[in-house]
Design a protein around this motif. Sequence first.
Motif: not given
Lengths: 203, 252
Positions: A114-118, A120, B192, B195-199
């Motif tokens: 579940s690692l968020k990529v990019p 950032m 969260n 999602l797999r992108i920053p929040l």
Amino acid sequence: MSIAVINYNAGNTRSVLNALKRAGEQPVLTADPSVISSASGVILPGQGEASNVMQSLRDCKLVETILNLRQPVLGICIGLQLFCEYSEEGDTICMGMFPGTRVRHFHALSTLPSLKVPHMGWNSLHGLRSPLFQGMSEGTYVYFVHSFCAPPTQDTCATCEYGGVPFAAAMQRGNFYATQFHPEKSGCAGEQIIRNFISLCHD
Amino acid sequence: MLSKRIISCLDVKDGRTVKGTCFVNLREAGDPVELGKTYSEQGVDELVFLDITASHEGRKTFTDMVSRVAEALSIPFTVGGGVQGPDDVARLLDAGADKVSINSSALWKPELIDAIATRFGSQVCVVAIDAHQVSPGQWVCYANGGRVPTERELFTWAYEAQERGAGEILFTSMDHDGSRSGFANAALASLNERLRIPLIASGGAGCMQDFADAFNLGKADAALAAGVFHFGDIAIPQLKSFLKQQNIPVRL
């Protein structure tokens, strides 16, 4: 002589130029091999997908020019990756200033699905060993935005960690310097790195 | 370790910041550049400049401001407001912005997200979502600055935005915005998980503990506020030390 920022339609050159100007430099933005070769220092900024960016450099006939530079050269972000031997992104043969280093995607290296990529944001630097980090302390935070990274090798001069994956935050071999992070967006720490690079260029 | 980000948001009208400010020493309190520099010196991790001017003339003024901000600032900043298409994005990025946020235009025309991500990269594309809770766990997305309800539901829309190529989601709870009672932590945690992108959490900041809760309970990657920073209720350096004491990774 001024510092040349390579203009090859694949980089956020504006931020790098602004950062150099804030440090008192009058950089030139150019794709002219003769201007690049005679500059006191050269910066290769970059954003984008590795194979496209590499192709842009080839289209501008700049690969040989860059490889033959003897003055300090700084690659930023994708610039670091293009100084490596190979990138998994777009199955790209890169310029190879850092031989044996293969750039990989975080998801290929991390055990966290579940690692968020990019990757950032602001992360900390460790194992600093380069004139680029003169006057800076361990754990300094700098700004990263990237999905691919270079695993640490003998050319690594600063490391960082994300998702349990240690990677090269900065590399150096001879006159070739590179940062995976964006010094031009890294606040005071970044300004120090830019000043250090400028000092190297005017040595 | 990747730090949690603290973001300050500035509303800009005709090239001037419109909300009040606590920075009494500023030569020019309404100047977005001066204000941005002050926040940067205080250790804010990122800035958002929202163009609340509607006119064409105002848009040009805003672009000029973006250039001046880019010349002066050495931290990343996002700009938004009135972005209708990829050409607007190109104009703002050329001026020196690092990211561009889109809101209503993405709700009306979701393929705008794909277009921005393809042309400029996902890292540039922040999708901002204003939503209001209609029943427990049910949130409706609003357009036009929270004035027009849409048929879109928060969680499915955020996921769709991600799949289309958004680089970050900026979620503002309209129920919490301005209340100073804390962020919408339950909704943030649900987002969260999907999602797999920053929040980015937005809306409701009142005290320093609210930020800690947004990170610990809401699992947000960043927290954004405006009023509590502008009016001096919370100072960035104190907030960062407070979070560090609670073992939340922050850049000091």
